[in-house]
Scaffold this motif. Sequence first.
Motif, mmCIF file in Angstrom:
data_model
loop_
_atom_site.group_PDB
_atom_site.id
_atom_site.type_symbol
_atom_site.label_atom_id
_atom_site.label_comp_id
_atom_site.label_asym_id
_atom_site.label_seq_id
_atom_site.Cartn_x
_atom_site.Cartn_y
_atom_site.Cartn_z
ATOM 1 N N HIS A 1 0.807 -1.222 0.000
ATOM 2 C CA HIS A 1 0.000 0.000 0.000
ATOM 3 C C HIS A 1 0.838 1.269 0.000
ATOM 4 O O HIS A 1 0.326 2.367 0.220
ATOM 5 N N GLN A 2 2.144 1.146 -0.261
ATOM 6 C CA GLN A 2 3.048 2.277 -0.431
ATOM 7 C C GLN A 2 2.851 3.374 0.619
ATOM 8 O O GLN A 2 2.407 4.487 0.314
ATOM 9 N N PRO A 3 3.198 3.084 1.876
ATOM 10 C CA PRO A 3 3.002 4.101 2.910
ATOM 11 C C PRO A 3 3.768 5.388 2.659
ATOM 12 O O PRO A 3 3.422 6.441 3.200
ATOM 13 N N ASP A 4 4.813 5.321 1.829
ATOM 14 C CA ASP A 4 5.576 6.527 1.517
ATOM 15 C C ASP A 4 5.126 7.171 0.215
ATOM 16 O O ASP A 4 5.794 8.061 -0.325
ATOM 17 N N GLY A 5 3.998 6.718 -0.330
ATOM 18 C CA GLY A 5 3.486 7.249 -1.591
ATOM 19 C C GLY A 5 2.932 8.648 -1.421
ATOM 20 O O GLY A 5 2.908 9.209 -0.318
ATOM 21 N N PRO A 6 2.492 9.253 -2.529
ATOM 22 C CA PRO A 6 1.953 10.623 -2.465
ATOM 23 C C PRO A 6 0.742 10.698 -1.556
ATOM 24 O O PRO A 6 -0.030 9.755 -1.446
ATOM 25 N N SER A 7 0.565 11.844 -0.911
ATOM 26 C CA SER A 7 -0.535 11.993 0.046
ATOM 27 C C SER A 7 -1.861 12.303 -0.638
ATOM 28 O O SER A 7 -2.893 12.321 0.020
ATOM 29 N N ASN A 8 -1.820 12.577 -1.935
ATOM 30 C CA ASN A 8 -3.080 12.777 -2.663
ATOM 31 C C ASN A 8 -2.992 12.109 -4.028
ATOM 32 O O ASN A 8 -1.914 11.873 -4.544
ATOM 33 N N GLY A 9 -4.139 11.770 -4.569
ATOM 34 C CA GLY A 9 -4.174 11.085 -5.853
ATOM 35 C C GLY A 9 -3.975 9.587 -5.697
ATOM 36 O O GLY A 9 -3.497 9.106 -4.667
ATOM 37 N N PRO A 10 -4.349 8.828 -6.721
ATOM 38 C CA PRO A 10 -4.247 7.370 -6.642
ATOM 39 C C PRO A 10 -2.817 6.880 -6.723
ATOM 40 O O PRO A 10 -1.956 7.514 -7.338
ATOM 41 N N LEU A 11 -2.551 5.760 -6.088
ATOM 42 C CA LEU A 11 -1.270 5.090 -6.221
ATOM 43 C C LEU A 11 -1.161 4.455 -7.605
ATOM 44 O O LEU A 11 -2.168 4.193 -8.261
ATOM 45 N N VAL A 12 0.071 4.189 -8.029
ATOM 46 C CA VAL A 12 0.277 3.469 -9.274
ATOM 47 C C VAL A 12 -0.093 2.009 -9.031
ATOM 48 O O VAL A 12 0.433 1.369 -8.114
ATOM 49 N N HIS A 13 -1.016 1.490 -9.826
ATOM 50 C CA HIS A 13 -1.479 0.116 -9.660
ATOM 51 C C HIS A 13 -0.870 -0.803 -10.712
ATOM 52 O O HIS A 13 -0.447 -0.353 -11.776
ATOM 53 N N ASP A 14 -0.834 -2.075 -10.380
ATOM 54 C CA ASP A 14 -0.203 -3.097 -11.222
ATOM 55 C C ASP A 14 -1.227 -4.201 -11.457
ATOM 56 O O ASP A 14 -1.571 -4.942 -10.529
ATOM 57 N N TYR A 15 -1.715 -4.304 -12.694
ATOM 58 C CA TYR A 15 -2.781 -5.254 -13.004
ATOM 59 C C TYR A 15 -2.260 -6.540 -13.629
ATOM 60 O O TYR A 15 -3.036 -7.301 -14.217
ATOM 61 N N SER A 16 -0.972 -6.789 -13.491
ATOM 62 C CA SER A 16 -0.398 -8.011 -14.034
ATOM 63 C C SER A 16 -0.958 -9.228 -13.302
ATOM 64 O O SER A 16 -1.349 -9.139 -12.130
ATOM 65 N N PRO A 17 -1.002 -10.391 -13.973
ATOM 66 C CA PRO A 17 -1.498 -11.601 -13.307
ATOM 67 C C PRO A 17 -0.756 -11.907 -12.018
ATOM 68 O O PRO A 17 -1.380 -12.298 -11.018
ATOM 69 N N ALA A 18 0.563 -11.722 -12.020
ATOM 70 C CA ALA A 18 1.350 -12.046 -10.821
ATOM 71 C C ALA A 18 0.944 -11.168 -9.647
ATOM 72 O O ALA A 18 0.791 -11.654 -8.516
ATOM 73 N N ASN A 19 0.754 -9.865 -9.887
ATOM 74 C CA ASN A 19 0.400 -8.977 -8.793
ATOM 75 C C ASN A 19 -1.020 -9.212 -8.309
ATOM 76 O O ASN A 19 -1.299 -9.166 -7.100
#
Length: 312
Positions: free
Chosen positions: A93-111
Amino acid sequence: MIRFEERPLTSTGQRSTVLGFGAMELRGASHRVPRLLDKGVAEALLNTVLDEGIGFIDTSIDYGESEELIGRHISHRRSEYLLASKVGCPLDHQPDGPSNGPLVHDYSPANIRAGIEQSLSRLRTDYLDLAQVHIGPSVAVLQRDDVLGTLERAREEGKVRAIGISSTLPDLLDHIDLGVFETFQVPYSALDRSLEKYLPLINASGAGVIVRGGTARAAQAKRTVDSRHASPADLAFDDLLDGDDVQGFLLRFVMTRTEVSTVIVGTASPEHVRENAQAAARGSLAEDVYAETKRRLDIAGFRTSDPTDQGF
């Protein structure tokens, strides 16, 4: 315990209480937008949700500690609720990610597969009643990453019972046209009616509607006539409340839409859970009250679309 109306959620027979619980407020101190809770609050909150008869819980890997707290405190009551989570999320959940806007998501089968396994472990359950594709990617991304094939295989393995998507414009119509999603989670409220005309289209595809943002926090309210931020204070409908507070009235407004399967409301307060339950237990607004509310919303500028919009 309140006995809520139950509505069809999926074409395969799942039904949900019309009031649901959104668990983002359980995200905790490690989240990129921290939400600290006093000791014991999460346990009291989640058990209050179930004690009040709310039978739909929506969570996500993106919601920090939410899944772990649900697993820790109410997994022993698993038969009492439908459990929905999200796929495509960053696993930490990327706790160090940006405080606004969506996180970068990964829709690969593995993820996606790793995310489902992680969610099942944290939630202490063998299956998700609903796995929702988060931050509704375009159809091109869904096809490129074989998202639906990956989720179908998870369903065949019994780890997922239904497949949905969290969607909004501009991709919503494309998602509907695919004809494969069993639920759509969309933003909708009296103060943001921009998707109102799409609700029947979702139902026509055989899918249920999960509403987020149904009680329309003032800072998020969208006034479609001029796109300015607005609040319930801009409306004169005190004479229509009939004992409800504004939040309860807004909740019942959304419930009045027959296309809606469940309205998920998030809070960190057990008392607010009880207040929401009492409001929802009153059921849909009376036909004349609903019609008058829509009339006043239109006049105030909270329309279903911008005046320049010529159609779907």
